[in-house]
Design a protein around this motif. Structure first.
Motif, PDB file in Angstrom:
ATOM      1  N   PHE A  51       7.740  43.091 -12.173  1.00  0.00           N
ATOM      2  CA  PHE A  51       8.162  42.534 -13.795  1.00  0.00           C
ATOM      3  C   PHE A  51       9.171  41.597 -13.734  1.00  0.00           C
ATOM      4  CE2 PHE A  51      12.396  44.251 -14.576  1.00  0.00           C
ATOM      5  CZ  PHE A  51      12.508  45.026 -13.525  1.00  0.00           C
ATOM      6  N   GLY A  52       9.778  41.176 -12.642  1.00  0.00           N
ATOM      7  CA  GLY A  52      10.631  40.128 -12.533  1.00  0.00           C
ATOM      8  C   GLY A  52      10.195  38.752 -12.922  1.00  0.00           C
ATOM      9  N   THR A  53       8.955  38.574 -12.275  1.00  0.00           N
ATOM     10  CA  THR A  53       8.178  37.437 -12.498  1.00  0.00           C
ATOM     11  C   THR A  53       7.781  37.154 -13.708  1.00  0.00           C
ATOM     12  OG1 THR A  53       7.505  37.717 -10.085  1.00  0.00           O
ATOM     13  CG2 THR A  53       6.278  36.213 -11.418  1.00  0.00           C
ATOM     14  N   VAL A  54       7.316  38.298 -14.595  1.00  0.00           N
ATOM     15  CA  VAL A  54       6.817  38.072 -15.843  1.00  0.00           C
ATOM     16  C   VAL A  54       8.088  37.792 -16.723  1.00  0.00           C
ATOM     17  CG1 VAL A  54       5.966  39.531 -17.681  1.00  0.00           C
ATOM     18  CG2 VAL A  54       4.867  39.692 -15.446  1.00  0.00           C
ATOM     19  N   LEU A  55       9.156  38.469 -16.468  1.00  0.00           N
ATOM     20  CA  LEU A  55      10.338  38.327 -17.198  1.00  0.00           C
ATOM     21  C   LEU A  55      10.767  36.777 -17.233  1.00  0.00           C
ATOM     22  CD1 LEU A  55      12.895  41.158 -16.393  1.00  0.00           C
ATOM     23  CD2 LEU A  55      11.771  40.613 -18.591  1.00  0.00           C
ATOM     24  N   LYS A  56      10.714  36.143 -16.038  1.00  0.00           N
ATOM     25  CA  LYS A  56      11.055  34.737 -15.774  1.00  0.00           C
ATOM     26  C   LYS A  56      10.046  33.895 -16.600  1.00  0.00           C
ATOM     27  CE  LYS A  56      11.718  34.511 -11.291  1.00  0.00           C
ATOM     28  NZ  LYS A  56      12.127  34.031  -9.852  1.00  0.00           N
ATOM     29  N   GLN A  68      21.087  32.691 -21.685  1.00  0.00           N
ATOM     30  CA  GLN A  68      20.095  33.771 -21.727  1.00  0.00           C
ATOM     31  C   GLN A  68      19.030  33.733 -20.472  1.00  0.00           C
ATOM     32  OE1 GLN A  68      18.764  33.693 -25.715  1.00  0.00           O
ATOM     33  NE2 GLN A  68      20.070  35.331 -26.383  1.00  0.00           N
ATOM     34  N   LYS A  69      18.680  32.563 -20.510  1.00  0.00           N
ATOM     35  CA  LYS A  69      17.452  32.224 -19.329  1.00  0.00           C
ATOM     36  C   LYS A  69      18.188  32.671 -18.034  1.00  0.00           C
ATOM     37  CE  LYS A  69      15.223  28.587 -19.987  1.00  0.00           C
ATOM     38  NZ  LYS A  69      14.946  27.314 -19.850  1.00  0.00           N
ATOM     39  N   GLY A  70      19.471  32.235 -17.788  1.00  0.00           N
ATOM     40  CA  GLY A  70      20.283  32.480 -16.762  1.00  0.00           C
ATOM     41  C   GLY A  70      20.245  34.264 -16.406  1.00  0.00           C
ATOM     42  N   ALA A  71      20.728  34.810 -17.476  1.00  0.00           N
ATOM     43  CA  ALA A  71      20.816  36.305 -17.388  1.00  0.00           C
ATOM     44  C   ALA A  71      19.252  36.876 -17.145  1.00  0.00           C
ATOM     45  CB  ALA A  71      21.215  36.743 -18.756  1.00  0.00           C
ATOM     46  N   VAL A  72      18.416  36.540 -17.464  1.00  0.00           N
ATOM     47  CA  VAL A  72      17.118  36.746 -17.305  1.00  0.00           C
ATOM     48  C   VAL A  72      16.714  36.641 -15.914  1.00  0.00           C
ATOM     49  CG1 VAL A  72      14.479  36.569 -17.909  1.00  0.00           C
ATOM     50  CG2 VAL A  72      16.019  36.751 -19.828  1.00  0.00           C
ATOM     51  N   LEU A  74      18.706  36.319 -13.625  1.00  0.00           N
ATOM     52  CA  LEU A  74      19.765  37.312 -12.694  1.00  0.00           C
ATOM     53  C   LEU A  74      18.912  38.736 -12.718  1.00  0.00           C
ATOM     54  CD1 LEU A  74      22.122  37.528 -10.966  1.00  0.00           C
ATOM     55  CD2 LEU A  74      23.345  37.877 -13.162  1.00  0.00           C
ATOM     56  N   ILE A  75      18.520  39.083 -13.651  1.00  0.00           N
ATOM     57  CA  ILE A  75      17.904  40.629 -13.746  1.00  0.00           C
ATOM     58  C   ILE A  75      16.613  40.477 -13.052  1.00  0.00           C
ATOM     59  CG2 ILE A  75      17.018  42.209 -15.327  1.00  0.00           C
ATOM     60  CD1 ILE A  75      18.919  41.294 -17.663  1.00  0.00           C
ATOM     61  N   ALA A  76      15.822  39.460 -13.224  1.00  0.00           N
ATOM     62  CA  ALA A  76      14.687  39.601 -12.496  1.00  0.00           C
ATOM     63  C   ALA A  76      14.657  39.372 -10.928  1.00  0.00           C
ATOM     64  CB  ALA A  76      13.661  38.266 -13.105  1.00  0.00           C
ATOM     65  N   ALA A  77      15.685  38.655 -10.645  1.00  0.00           N
ATOM     66  CA  ALA A  77      16.051  38.529  -9.038  1.00  0.00           C
ATOM     67  C   ALA A  77      16.157  39.886  -8.302  1.00  0.00           C
ATOM     68  CB  ALA A  77      17.155  37.826  -8.986  1.00  0.00           C
ATOM     69  N   LEU A  78      16.595  41.080  -9.144  1.00  0.00           N
ATOM     70  CA  LEU A  78      16.676  42.289  -8.344  1.00  0.00           C
ATOM     71  C   LEU A  78      15.268  42.670  -7.826  1.00  0.00           C
ATOM     72  CD1 LEU A  78      18.674  44.413  -7.392  1.00  0.00           C
ATOM     73  CD2 LEU A  78      18.211  45.489  -9.683  1.00  0.00           C
ATOM     74  N   PRO A  79      14.319  42.762  -8.617  1.00  0.00           N
ATOM     75  CA  PRO A  79      13.072  43.386  -8.103  1.00  0.00           C
ATOM     76  C   PRO A  79      12.474  42.429  -6.813  1.00  0.00           C
ATOM     77  CG  PRO A  79      12.695  42.645 -10.292  1.00  0.00           C
ATOM     78  CD  PRO A  79      14.159  42.708 -10.098  1.00  0.00           C
ATOM     79  N   GLU A  80      12.720  41.242  -7.128  1.00  0.00           N
ATOM     80  CA  GLU A  80      12.388  40.227  -5.983  1.00  0.00           C
ATOM     81  C   GLU A  80      12.851  40.511  -4.890  1.00  0.00           C
ATOM     82  OE1 GLU A  80      12.767  36.435  -7.960  1.00  0.00           O
ATOM     83  OE2 GLU A  80      10.894  36.763  -9.107  1.00  0.00           O
ATOM     84  N   PHE A  81      14.333  40.538  -5.050  1.00  0.00           N
ATOM     85  CA  PHE A  81      15.262  40.809  -3.723  1.00  0.00           C
ATOM     86  C   PHE A  81      14.899  42.083  -3.043  1.00  0.00           C
ATOM     87  CE2 PHE A  81      18.940  42.931  -2.048  1.00  0.00           C
ATOM     88  CZ  PHE A  81      19.200  42.236  -1.061  1.00  0.00           C
ATOM     89  N   LEU A  82      14.439  43.204  -3.702  1.00  0.00           N
ATOM     90  CA  LEU A  82      14.175  44.445  -3.120  1.00  0.00           C
ATOM     91  C   LEU A  82      12.681  44.564  -2.582  1.00  0.00           C
ATOM     92  CD1 LEU A  82      15.619  46.729  -5.863  1.00  0.00           C
ATOM     93  CD2 LEU A  82      16.725  46.298  -3.528  1.00  0.00           C
TER      94      LEU A  82
END
Length: 129
Positions: A51-56, A68-72, A74-82
């Motif tokens: 879902f991180g890719t979809v959010l971005k 706001q884009k930066g916040a999105v 940042l949140i999206a990076a977590l699933p990608e990182f994991l």
């Protein structure tokens, strides 16, 4: 990801090219390689379809302000990182390929023969393939 996908295509083509004849061992090996390729493709899809890719993409499409884009992102990076370590570990099998980039994470790769089988030793760190 593109490197791994290309190697999977090569593995599949090589397995399909095997003409096992009457050898049961070769038939099982061919089937195992094809099953392994499919399993790896499903893992690649799992990494890509988070879902991180979809959010971005949504943040870009909506034209959100930079903060706001930066916040999105940042949140999206977590699933990608994991999820990215999955790809790093799948790529290890191709560390001896001429197109392999050591910056993808594998800096040491060796098997040690031990009584209980091979042992993989590695150090990671770097970009995702």
């Amino acid at each position: 990801m593109q490197f791994l996908k290309a190697r999977l295509r090569e593995d599949e083509a090589a397995a399909r090219a095997v003409k096992p004849g009457k050898s049961e061992d070769l038939k099982r090996l061919k089937a195992r390689v094809l099953a392994d390729v499919e399993a790896k493709r499903q893992l690649v899809a799992w990494v890509e379809e988070n879902f991180g890719t979809v959010l971005k993409a949504d943040a870009e499409a909506r034209g959100l302000p930079v903060l706001q884009k930066g916040a999105v992102h940042l949140i999206a990076a977590l699933p990608e990182f994991l999820r990215s370590p999955v790809i790093e570990r799948l790529v290890w099998a191709y560390a001896d390929h001429p197109d392999y980039d050591p910056g993808w994470g594998l800096t040491e790769y060796m098997h040690e023969d031990e009584a209980d089988g091979d042992k993989l030793r590695s150090r990671t760190g770097g970009r995702t393939p």
